[in-house]
Design a protein around this motif. Structure first.
Motif, mmCIF file in Angstrom:
data_model
loop_
_atom_site.group_PDB
_atom_site.id
_atom_site.type_symbol
_atom_site.label_atom_id
_atom_site.label_comp_id
_atom_site.label_asym_id
_atom_site.label_seq_id
_atom_site.Cartn_x
_atom_site.Cartn_y
_atom_site.Cartn_z
ATOM 1 N N LEU A 148 0.854 -1.283 -0.303
ATOM 2 C CA LEU A 148 0.168 0.051 -0.052
ATOM 3 C C LEU A 148 0.960 1.323 -0.106
ATOM 4 N N ASP A 149 2.071 1.053 -0.198
ATOM 5 C CA ASP A 149 3.046 2.120 -0.143
ATOM 6 C C ASP A 149 3.028 3.199 1.138
ATOM 7 N N LEU A 150 3.231 2.274 2.195
ATOM 8 C CA LEU A 150 3.085 3.195 3.565
ATOM 9 C C LEU A 150 4.407 2.574 4.274
ATOM 10 N N GLU A 151 4.526 3.322 5.410
ATOM 11 C CA GLU A 151 5.538 3.069 6.168
ATOM 12 C C GLU A 151 4.839 2.068 7.224
ATOM 13 N N PHE A 152 5.781 1.186 7.683
ATOM 14 C CA PHE A 152 5.072 0.032 8.693
ATOM 15 C C PHE A 152 4.977 0.812 9.997
ATOM 16 N N ILE A 153 3.713 0.511 10.408
ATOM 17 C CA ILE A 153 3.521 1.186 12.052
ATOM 18 C C ILE A 153 3.105 -0.029 12.704
ATOM 19 N N GLU A 154 3.945 -0.058 13.947
ATOM 20 C CA GLU A 154 3.409 -0.998 14.951
ATOM 21 C C GLU A 154 2.179 -1.052 15.358
ATOM 22 N N PRO A 155 1.549 -2.135 15.724
ATOM 23 C CA PRO A 155 0.288 -2.369 16.049
ATOM 24 C C PRO A 155 -0.027 -1.287 17.332
ATOM 25 N N ALA A 156 0.976 -1.174 18.188
ATOM 26 C CA ALA A 156 0.729 -0.330 19.538
ATOM 27 C C ALA A 156 0.782 1.134 18.985
ATOM 28 N N LEU A 157 0.805 1.601 17.833
ATOM 29 C CA LEU A 157 0.892 3.077 17.275
ATOM 30 C C LEU A 157 -0.239 3.131 16.105
ATOM 31 N N ARG A 158 -1.157 2.197 16.410
ATOM 32 C CA ARG A 158 -2.607 2.238 15.537
ATOM 33 C C ARG A 158 -3.537 2.635 16.151
ATOM 34 N N ASN A 159 -3.419 3.355 17.259
ATOM 35 C CA ASN A 159 -4.533 3.515 18.237
ATOM 36 C C ASN A 159 -5.348 4.898 17.648
ATOM 37 N N ALA A 160 -5.360 5.023 16.514
ATOM 38 C CA ALA A 160 -6.072 6.446 16.052
ATOM 39 C C ALA A 160 -7.372 6.522 16.461
#
Ligand code: DGT
Ligand code: MG
Length: 385
Positions: free
Chosen positions: A373-385
């Motif tokens: 998806l052409d995105l930088e990897f984000i750790e699950p712990a930082l996906r709490n949007a």
């Protein structure tokens, strides 16, 4: 997928899948107030306004907002004039007056309370309120439910599962939601989430060896307590196109039910049904929404009913499904939007494809999903949007 031009994590990026979102942010108190306004719009069926608040809440600010920050805050994405004025209220008075008004409204209190019953969404809650109901006792009378006491056994709920498995239809009526409400609203600690996963996977190992699983949802994002348990399951060495996973879900459910670990199946999708919901591809996931209870530990510890979602994924979409079920809901929403609006791709938990020719992609890791998806990897712990 095209080049990585324009990619890069940034706290004020328009898409939350390009921002780091920790579980707790510096403006947590403000977020909690805005969440009341969001919830109010949601229970009142004002979905666009609710989403507006949800988006605003999801934008992080790197420090506690003070009066000096207003200009910078006003330039953040998703912060319009109305929300900015609420933020202003909060900074100046430590509160948002509208929140106090909302919290004192009987209507708001009842609608939120009714939504704590599994099976009652905002529109049902409003209909029940309109017919004069206000309290859980009112609902119990309305639906003919007597409160579940501590010493009641599970016969009543097993009856319900019997009915659902006989008809083959999902069955968790509001009545059962009411009977189990006091247990289902209790948060689940991480240790119990893990224990339930172990019990489920142990049973599955008896049916087929080599199955793999990942606990997703809030647990994976680091939440200390979860509202439910989401587990994505697949098989480690099935090849793409191999559909052996397909029978496993029903078999596992039957087995868990026979052992009285699973008391209700509210919804069981079929692979086929899932396919018809999507316009192009996917026949790749099967989902069971259930109620689970651990066996007695023998240590006098009272076990309670928990909401358990089992998601069976064909091996080629296992990692896509993990990303799709890790959340948060806002992060997922933006992943889909980013894929569609910026990359000409279609993403959801059951697959990734290119829009113009429906070419399918089968990432072999979670990192590869982000890369595609052409995105930088984000750790699950930082996906709490
Ligand atoms: P909680 O409330 O502690 O369970 O918190 P979460 O974040 O685990 O929330 P949950 O369990 O409702 O959802 C987990 C993630 O899985 C959510 O961010 C989006 C995804 N998800 C939930 N329900 C569905 C669904 O029906 N279909 C798909 N594709 N994804 C879903
Ligand atoms: Mg969850």
């Amino acid at each position: 997928p095209s080049s990585r031009k324009g990619a890069g994590i940034c706290y004020n990026h328009h898409y939350s899948c390009m921002r780091y979102s920790p579980l707790i942010c510096p403006n947590q108190k403000l977020v909690e107030k805005l969440a009341i306004l969001r919830r109010h719009r949601e229970v009142e069926g004002l979905d666009i306004q609710a989403l507006g608040y949800e988006r605003a809440i999801s934008v992080p600010f790197p420090r506690v907002i003070t009066t000096n920050d207003f200009h910078e805050v006003s330039e953040l994405p998703h912060i319009g004039r109305k929300i900015l004025s609420k933020i202003q209220d909060f900074i100046q008075h430590g509160d948002i007056p509208e929140c106090r008004t909302i919290l004192n409204e009987t209507r708001y209190q009842s609608l939120v309370l009714f939504n704590t019953v599994y099976g009652i969404g905002p529109s049902t809650a409003r209909a029940l309120y309109s017919s004069g109901l206000r309290t859980i006792k009112d609902l119990e009378r309305h639906y003919g439910v007597t409160s579940r006491t501590n010493d009641s056994n599970d016969n009543a709920s097993l009856e319900h599962l019997d009915r659902s498995t006989k008809t083959g239809l999902p069955d968790l009526s509001i009545k059962v939601g009411l009977e189990l409400r006091e247990e289902l609203i209790m948060r689940i600690p991480r240790s119990e989430v893990e224990e339930i996963r172990d019990v489920v996977m142990n049973e599955l190992a008896h049916i087929r060896s080599g199955c793999v699983s990942t606990i997703t949802g809030g647990y994976r994002r680091g939440k200390i307590e979860s509202n439910d348990i989401d587990i994505v399951i697949s098989h480690k060495d099935l090849k793409p196109g191999d559909d052996q996973v397909k029978g496993l879900c029903a078999e596992l459910i039957r087995c868990l039910y026979d052992k009285r670990l699973l008391t209700h199946v509210m919804y069981l999708s079929s692979f086929r049904e899932h396919n018809t919901l999507r316009t192009t591809h996917w026949d790749s996931l099967q989902k069971a929404l259930t109620v689970f209870i651990l066996p007695d530990s023998g240590k006098g510890q009272k076990r309670i009913h928990r909401r358990l979602d089992l998601i069976f994924a064909l091996p080629e979409v296992y990692h896509t499904a993990i990303v799709g079920w890790t959340g948060s809901t806002m992060f997922e929403r933006d992943l889909r939007l980013w894929a569609k609006e910026k990359k000409g791709m279609k993403f959801d938990s059951s697959g990734i494809s290119r829009r113009h020719d429906s070419k399918l992609y089968f990432p072999k890791s979670e990192e590869e999903v982000f890369e595609l998806l052409d995105l930088e990897f984000i750790e699950p712990a930082l996906r709490n949007a």
